[in-house]
Enzyme design. Structure first.
Site, PDB file in Angstrom:
ATOM      1  N   PHE A 133      86.180  82.214  70.354  1.00 29.44           N
ATOM      2  CA  PHE A 133      85.461  81.998  69.112  1.00 29.44           C
ATOM      3  C   PHE A 133      84.024  82.872  69.392  1.00 29.44           C
ATOM      4  O   PHE A 133      83.106  82.724  70.174  1.00 29.44           O
ATOM      5  CB  PHE A 133      84.874  80.514  69.070  1.00 29.44           C
ATOM      6  CG  PHE A 133      84.288  80.138  67.702  1.00 29.44           C
ATOM      7  CD1 PHE A 133      83.558  80.948  67.041  1.00 29.44           C
ATOM      8  CD2 PHE A 133      84.602  78.968  67.045  1.00 29.44           C
ATOM      9  CE1 PHE A 133      83.116  80.591  65.633  1.00 29.44           C
ATOM     10  CE2 PHE A 133      84.306  78.657  65.908  1.00 29.44           C
ATOM     11  CZ  PHE A 133      83.498  79.459  65.158  1.00 29.44           C
ATOM     12  N   ARG A 193      75.102  86.361  62.631  1.00 26.28           N
ATOM     13  CA  ARG A 193      75.667  87.533  62.304  1.00 26.28           C
ATOM     14  C   ARG A 193      74.534  88.621  62.616  1.00 26.28           C
ATOM     15  O   ARG A 193      74.942  89.690  62.850  1.00 26.28           O
ATOM     16  CB  ARG A 193      75.478  87.460  60.807  1.00 26.28           C
ATOM     17  CG  ARG A 193      76.732  86.801  59.926  1.00 26.28           C
ATOM     18  CD  ARG A 193      76.688  87.069  58.616  1.00 26.28           C
ATOM     19  NE  ARG A 193      77.398  86.133  57.546  1.00 26.28           N
ATOM     20  CZ  ARG A 193      78.620  86.112  57.722  1.00 26.28           C
ATOM     21  NH1 ARG A 193      79.627  86.996  58.242  1.00 26.28           N
ATOM     22  NH2 ARG A 193      79.193  85.146  56.652  1.00 26.28           N
TER      23      ARG A 193
END
Ligand code: PRP
Length: 187
Positions: free
Chosen positions: A159, A172
């Site tokens: 992940f 992000r």
């Protein structure tokens, strides 16, 4: 410098800033070489949102003239399961598509459905050529056969967040790709 709040949720760094820099340099050189004798425009097509950081760094290193464009798509989901159908939220709206060598820029390939669909969609809509470029590739997750023309790094099924990639819209802006701690997404 103290570690960022989001950085504390990262188990370990998978692709460092230095490695990303080397990857973007290598791919930019490959693109310059491969498109040297192509007629028409080179259009870098950023698939929002995850690819925006990779696209920004990569485009600065490409020496030949480029134009940029954007699309936003998502998979139709049924609960947690993807149905494999792609929905277009922001479409490419160009009248000169037949003159465009489109290079789709992605942050990651997982099932392969997004890039497989988009490549076909752009060809059907008359693009002069369509190639694909991804920073990360998770081949172990493929549901449809697909291989990208340019790949930054092949990674295991972890992940990952950062450098454009999110978990619930967070992480992000991290400057590297890291593996998210399990406790963050397993409640
Ligand atoms: C991610 C990624 C690709 C797609 C890859 O986008 O940026 O577009 O999933 O998956 P696939 O190979 O299984 O099709 P996401 O839907 O997370 O949107 P985002 O970029 O806005 O975060």
């Amino acid at each position: 410098m103290s570690i960022s709040v989001y950085g504390q949720d990262v188990e370990r760094i998978l692709v460092s800033e230095k490695e990303i820099d080397a990857i973007t340099t290598r791919i930019a050189e490959e693109i310059d070489r491969d498109y040297e004798n192509e007629e028409g425009k080179l259009v870098l097509l950023c698939i929002l949102k995850g690819s925006v950081v990779f696209m920004g760094d990569l485009m600065k290193k490409i020496r030949r003239p480029v134009e940029i464009d954007f699309m936003r798509v998502s998979s139709y989901g049924e609960g947690t399961k993807s149905t494999g159908r792609i929905k277009i939220h922001l479409d490419l709206n160009r009248t000169d598509i037949s003159e465009c060598n489109i290079l789709i820029i992605e942050d990651i390939i997982d099932s392969g459905r997004t890039l497989s669909y988009l490549s076909e969609y752009l060809r059907i809509n008359g693009a002069k050529s369509v190639r694909t470029c991804t920073l990360l590739d998770k081949p172990s997750r493929r549901e449809v056969e697909f291989s990208s023309d340019y790949v930054g790094k092949t990674i295991p099924d972890e992940f990952v967040v950062g450098y454009g990639l999110d978990y619930q819209e967070k992480y992000r802006a991290l400057p590297y790709v890291g593996i998210l701690k399990r406790e963050v997404y397993e409640h």
